[in-house]
Structure formats: C-alpha cells, structure tokens
Design an enzyme around this catalytic site. Structure first.
Site, short mmCIF file in Angstrom:
data_model
loop_
_atom_site.label_atom_id
_atom_site.label_comp_id
_atom_site.label_asym_id
_atom_site.label_seq_id
_atom_site.Cartn_x
_atom_site.Cartn_y
_atom_site.Cartn_z
N HIS A 63 -6.70 0.64 1.36
CA HIS A 63 -6.13 -0.63 0.92
C HIS A 63 -6.97 -1.81 1.42
O HIS A 63 -7.21 -2.77 0.69
CB HIS A 63 -4.69 -0.79 1.43
CG HIS A 63 -3.71 0.00 0.63
ND1 HIS A 63 -2.35 -0.20 0.69
CD2 HIS A 63 -3.89 0.99 -0.28
CE1 HIS A 63 -1.74 0.64 -0.14
NE2 HIS A 63 -2.64 1.38 -0.73
N VAL A 67 -9.13 -4.79 -1.23
CA VAL A 67 -8.76 -6.20 -1.30
C VAL A 67 -9.74 -7.01 -0.44
O VAL A 67 -9.76 -6.86 0.77
CB VAL A 67 -7.32 -6.43 -0.79
CG1 VAL A 67 -6.89 -7.86 -1.06
CG2 VAL A 67 -6.36 -5.46 -1.46
N GLY A 69 -12.77 -6.53 0.08
CA GLY A 69 -13.70 -5.68 0.82
C GLY A 69 -13.11 -5.20 2.14
O GLY A 69 -12.04 -5.65 2.56
N ASP A 71 -12.56 -5.65 5.29
CA ASP A 71 -12.72 -6.78 6.22
C ASP A 71 -11.49 -6.98 7.10
O ASP A 71 -11.31 -8.06 7.68
CB ASP A 71 -13.02 -8.08 5.45
CG ASP A 71 -11.81 -8.57 4.67
OD1 ASP A 71 -10.83 -7.79 4.49
OD2 ASP A 71 -11.81 -9.74 4.24
N SER A 73 -8.61 -7.62 6.40
CA SER A 73 -7.63 -8.63 5.97
C SER A 73 -6.23 -8.00 5.91
O SER A 73 -5.23 -8.70 6.08
CB SER A 73 -8.02 -9.25 4.63
OG SER A 73 -8.27 -8.26 3.68
N HIS A 190 -4.44 12.57 -1.16
CA HIS A 190 -3.02 12.85 -1.34
C HIS A 190 -2.67 14.31 -1.01
O HIS A 190 -1.54 14.72 -1.18
CB HIS A 190 -2.56 12.48 -2.76
CG HIS A 190 -2.51 10.99 -2.97
ND1 HIS A 190 -2.28 10.40 -4.18
CD2 HIS A 190 -2.66 9.95 -2.09
CE1 HIS A 190 -2.29 9.08 -4.06
NE2 HIS A 190 -2.52 8.78 -2.79
N ASP A 245 2.04 16.86 -1.46
CA ASP A 245 1.44 18.19 -1.63
C ASP A 245 2.40 19.17 -0.96
O ASP A 245 2.16 19.62 0.16
CB ASP A 245 0.06 18.17 -0.95
CG ASP A 245 -0.69 19.50 -1.07
OD1 ASP A 245 -0.15 20.44 -1.68
OD2 ASP A 245 -1.80 19.57 -0.54
N SER A 248 2.17 21.88 2.02
CA SER A 248 0.83 21.82 2.63
C SER A 248 0.47 20.37 2.98
O SER A 248 -0.70 20.02 3.05
CB SER A 248 -0.18 22.45 1.66
OG SER A 248 -1.48 22.08 1.91
N ASP A 253 -6.58 20.12 2.29
CA ASP A 253 -7.13 21.26 1.54
C ASP A 253 -7.16 20.95 0.05
O ASP A 253 -6.93 19.81 -0.37
CB ASP A 253 -6.29 22.52 1.82
CG ASP A 253 -4.82 22.31 1.47
OD1 ASP A 253 -4.51 21.38 0.69
OD2 ASP A 253 -3.97 23.07 1.95
C1 HEM Z 1 -6.08 6.40 -7.01
C2 HEM Z 1 -5.19 5.45 -6.77
C3 HEM Z 1 -4.13 5.58 -5.73
C4 HEM Z 1 -2.82 5.29 -5.91
C5 HEM Z 1 -2.18 4.76 -7.17
C6 HEM Z 1 -2.15 5.58 -4.66
C7 HEM Z 1 -0.81 5.39 -4.45
C8 HEM Z 1 -0.12 5.81 -3.32
C9 HEM Z 1 1.30 5.65 -3.10
C10 HEM Z 1 2.27 4.95 -4.04
C11 HEM Z 1 1.61 6.25 -1.93
C12 HEM Z 1 2.99 6.39 -1.29
C13 HEM Z 1 3.20 5.35 -0.22
C14 HEM Z 1 4.59 5.37 0.35
O1 HEM Z 1 5.54 5.56 -0.41
O2 HEM Z 1 4.71 5.21 1.58
C15 HEM Z 1 0.38 6.78 -1.40
C16 HEM Z 1 0.28 7.45 -0.23
C17 HEM Z 1 -0.91 7.83 0.33
N1 HEM Z 1 -2.17 7.55 -0.15
FE1 HEM Z 1 -2.62 6.88 -1.98
N2 HEM Z 1 -3.06 6.06 -3.77
C18 HEM Z 1 -4.29 6.06 -4.36
C19 HEM Z 1 -5.49 6.40 -3.78
C20 HEM Z 1 -5.61 6.75 -2.45
C21 HEM Z 1 -6.86 6.82 -1.74
C22 HEM Z 1 -8.22 6.46 -2.32
C23 HEM Z 1 -6.57 7.24 -0.48
C24 HEM Z 1 -7.48 7.47 0.69
C25 HEM Z 1 -8.75 7.76 0.59
C26 HEM Z 1 -5.13 7.44 -0.43
C27 HEM Z 1 -4.46 7.95 0.65
C28 HEM Z 1 -3.08 8.07 0.72
C29 HEM Z 1 -2.40 8.77 1.79
C30 HEM Z 1 -3.04 9.55 2.92
C31 HEM Z 1 -1.03 8.59 1.57
C32 HEM Z 1 0.13 9.10 2.45
C33 HEM Z 1 0.49 8.00 3.42
C34 HEM Z 1 1.49 8.42 4.49
O3 HEM Z 1 1.82 9.60 4.59
O4 HEM Z 1 1.92 7.53 5.23
N3 HEM Z 1 -4.60 7.11 -1.63
N4 HEM Z 1 -0.66 6.49 -2.26
#
Ligand code: HEM
Ligand SMILES: *[C@@H]1O[C@H](CO)[C@@H](O)[C@H](O)[C@H]1NC(C)=O
Ligand SMILES: *[C@@H]1O[C@H](CO)[C@@H](O)[C@H](O)[C@H]1NC(C)=O
Ligand SMILES: *[C@@H]1O[C@H](CO)[C@@H](O)[C@H](O)[C@H]1NC(C)=O
Ligand SMILES: *[C@@H]1O[C@H](CO)[C@@H](O)[C@H](O)[C@H]1NC(C)=O
Ligand SMILES: CC(=O)N[C@H]1CO[C@H](CO)[C@@H](O)[C@@H]1O
Length: 327
Positions: A63, A67, A69, A71, A73, A190, A245, A248, A253
C-alpha cells in the site's frame, strides 16, 4: 551444470530490473552500519509472537508503494489541519503493523539519529518478517526518503480494490511500472493472511451486480455456499475474518494459485487473474514449477515493487517519528 546455468540466467534477470538507480544495496553501510542488523534482529525476536503480522507488514509495504511511491506516507497521522490520511483509509483495515514499525524505528533512531528513513524501515521489516516466517527472500536496496503528504482520497484512488476486474488491475499495476507477471506474482502474497467479510462478501456472496441474494457466478458454488452459511452471513460485517488460502494461510506456498484454478479465489481481483490468457499461462507455469522457483520470481517482483516512485537524494526527509513529518 543445469543449476549453474539457472543461476546465471537468474543473475542476469536480477541485474536487468530497471532500477531507479539511486537506491543501492547496503545504502547505510557507512552512515549506520548496524541498521539492517537491528531491523533483522528485532523482527526475528518478535515476529514469532504474532506470525500473522508478517502478512500485515508486507501488505503495508504494498500500500505504501502504490500511493506516492514507497515513502512511508502510509504511516503519517492526521495533522491538526485535519486532512484524512492513508492510514485511516478503508482498504487499510488491519492496523497492528504500525506499532511494530514504530518500535523498530525507535531502535534505529537510538543507534543513528536522523539517518534511516521510515520508508526503508517498512521495506526491510516486510522482507525480514516474510523470511522469518518461512517465505521468500528478496533484495532490498535502500536509500528511500520519507514523504511529507498523505491523503485519504489518493489512497482510495490508487490502491487496487478487491472488486477490480483484470483490465483495471493491469492498468493500475502498469501505472506503477509493473507488468502482468508482477501482478500475478505479487497477488500470490494472498497465500498468507486474512480478509474481513466487509471487503468482499457484499458483492460476491450477498448481492452480486447489486441484485439481492445473487452469488457471483465466477465463484465455485460450494465454496460460496460455505462462506455464506458459515462466515459472512450479513451485510457490512467488519468483524468476521476469512482465510484467503483456506487450510494454508500461514504457509507461503503455491496453493493460492491452485485455488484460483478451482474458482476459489476469495476476491474478484484474485479470480480475475484467470480471465486473461497471459495471466492464466503464468499461473499454470508457476504451478508446474517448484516452490523455489515461485520464491525467486516473487522476490524479483517484490524488488521491483519496492522501487516504485522512490524519493532519494534531497527529496523528502528522514522522519524522526514515522507518524509525523519533522516540521
Ligand atoms: C492485486 C491487487 C490487490 C488487491 C485488490 C488486494 C486486496 C486485499 C484485501 C481487500 C485484503 C483484505 C484486507 C482485510 O480485510 O483486512 C488483502 C489482504 C492482504 N493482501 Fe492484498 N490485495 C492486492 C495485492 C496485494 C499485494 C501486491 C500484496 C503484497 C505483495 C498483498 C498482500 C496482502 C496480504 C498479505 C493480505 C493479508 C493481510 C493480513 O492478514 O492482515 N496484496 N488484500
Ligand atoms: C472493468 O472495470 C471497469 C471499471 O469498473 C469498467 O469500466 C470496465 O468496463 C470493466 N471491464 C470489463 C472487461 O469488464
Ligand atoms: C452497507 O453499507 C453501505 C455503505 O456503507 C450502505 O450503502 C448499505 O446500505 C449497507 N447495506 C446494508 C444491508 O446495511
Ligand atoms: C490479456 O493479456 C493480453 C496479452 O498481454 C492482452 O493482449 C489482452 O488484451 C489482455 N486481456 C485483457 C482483458 O486485458
Ligand atoms: C499519532 O496518532 C496516535 C493516535 O491518535 C497517537 O497515539 C500518536 O502519539 C501520534 N503520533 C505522533 C508522532 O504524533
Ligand atoms: C473501514 C475500516 O474499518 N477502516 C479502519 C482503518 O483503520 C482505522 C485505524 O487507523 C480504523 O479506525 C478504521 O475503522
């Protein structure tokens, strides 16, 4: 021999990453030699108390980079001027990570005041937290400087949404210099972590296309029925959490990708990765390859993500407290 060739190819790939030249490996080597060790030691010592924090921290890095870069923020508090900040934006549902970063930063300030940026702190902590919990390693060149501005409106506009379709995702990533391969790989994060029902259930389970009672037809029926019956039963449920997931969620993985092929992606944005031929081919390649291969490829995309629109040299500042600009 084959391994050797693979290694050479990988090295070539690594060096062909378009680097915004100013970041460098070991940027603090002279100015704060212990910096990276301090971060790593703190993470290794404390992440095991809350391994799920690793997921929050890598998400924070993502995140932050999308936004203005990478940085830091994302860490800024509201000012008395009252403008809402990224930190308080809706996609940012889990806030546990802020504390953790603040604690690392205070150790860094004690060692070398005013030297190590909050932006580098996030990048290093995210990497070390994922490694410490069994995930992939990636290189983190440093030298990022901290931004002064954080706007809620920008965070809402720039951070990809869980209901984005493939075209929108591809466009959002392309605007940050990331291609379809990066999109597929980075979405692979994810494989760990959780989501709140409020981020996906209203649209996918309860009223797809705004029609009450309709379930998103792109989701596997059994999976959807189970989620609806046992997890996300009501609208706007901000309390219940769901594994992205299932079974898991603690292990970094390839199972996230297997689930996508079974139409069991949790978000529309996850499932959307199977709707484009190029993207689908990448998923299939990853599944045919080894875990080691996934880790290497994921690492290359993370290294690229960590360089989005970075501030270097005399841009920005080195914040003393990550939650507020220096003056
Ligand atoms: C491709 C577009 C992406 C969308 C639309 C997206 C959206 C989301 C959303 C809605 C959640 C749930 C947050 C919550 O309810 O607390 C989430 C969780 C998460 N996202 Fe993404 N995400 C994206 C890409 C990424 C990327 C690029 C990463 C890291 C490289 C990432 C890592 C994670 C992780 C690890 C969680 C779990 C957070 C937790 O367990 O606290 N996501 N994401
Ligand atoms: C994807 O979403 C955008 C924005 O909501 C929309 O304008 C576009 O028509 C959608 N594209 C497809 C192929 O569904
Ligand atoms: C859920 O929240 C949205 C926006 O906050 C609101 O428009 C909608 O009416 C709510 N739905 C229900 C069923 O409460
Ligand atoms: C899918 O990817 C291919 C190749 O990159 C591209 O030509 C095509 O337009 C993409 N489709 C969508 C819906 O974005
Ligand atoms: C940021 O805001 C939090 C919560 O309002 C507060 O506890 C903290 O002291 C603030 N930090 C700084 C550096 O202003
Ligand atoms: C929609 C939502 O629940 N957003 C949360 C984002 O983070 C802040 C804390 O900084 C929470 O107060 C919000 O509730």
């Amino acid at each position: 021999m084959i391994k050797m060739i693979g290694f050479i190819i990988l090295s070539l790939l690594a060096s062909s990453i378009p680097s915004q030249a100013q970041l460098q490996l070991g940027f603090y080597y002279k100015s704060c030699p212990k910096a990276e060790k301090i971060v790593q030691d703190f993470v290794n010592k404390h992440i095991h108390n809350a391994p799920s924090l690793a997921a929050t921290l890598i998400r924070m890095h993502f995140h932050d980079c999308f936004v203005r870069g990478c940085d830091a923020s994302i860490l800024l508090n509201s000012t008395s001027g009252g403008q809402a900040v990224e930190r308080e934006t809706a996609p940012n549902l889990s806030v546990r990570g802020y504390d953790f970063i603040d604690r690392v930063k205070s150790l860094l300030e004690a060692e070398c005041p005013g030297i190590v940026s909050c932006a580098d702190t996030i990048a290093l902590v995210a990497r070390d937290a994922i490694v410490a919990t069994g995930g992939p390693f990636w290189r983190v060149p440093t030298g990022r400087r901290d931004g002064l501005i954080s706007l809620q409106s920008e965070a809402n506009a720039k951070i990809p949404a869980p209901f984005d379709n493939f075209t929108t995702l591809e466009t959002r990533f392309a605007s940050k210099g990331l291609d379809i391969k990066d999109l597929v790989l980075l979405s692979g994060a994810h494989t760990i972590g959780i989501a709140h029902c409020s981020t996906f259930a209203d649209r996918r389970l309860l009223s797809f296309s705004g029609v009450l009672g309709v379930v998103d037809p792109s989701m596997d029926g059994e999976y959807a029925a189970n989620l609806k019956a046992n997890k996300c039963k009501t609208f706007n449920d901000t309390r219940t959490i769901v594994e992205m997931d299932p079974g898991s969620r603690k292990t970094f993985d390839l199972s996230y990708y297997s689930l996508l092929l079974k139409r069991r992606g949790l978000f529309e944005s996850d499932q959307a990765l199977t709707t484009n031929a190029t993207s689908l081919a990448i998923i299939n390649q990853l599944l045919q390859g080894s875990l080691e291969n996934f880790f290497k490829e994921f690492g290359l995309s993370m290294e690229k993500m960590g360089q989005i629109e970075v501030k270097t040299g005399t841009q920005g500042e080195i914040r003393k407290h990550c939650a507020r600009a220096n003056s």
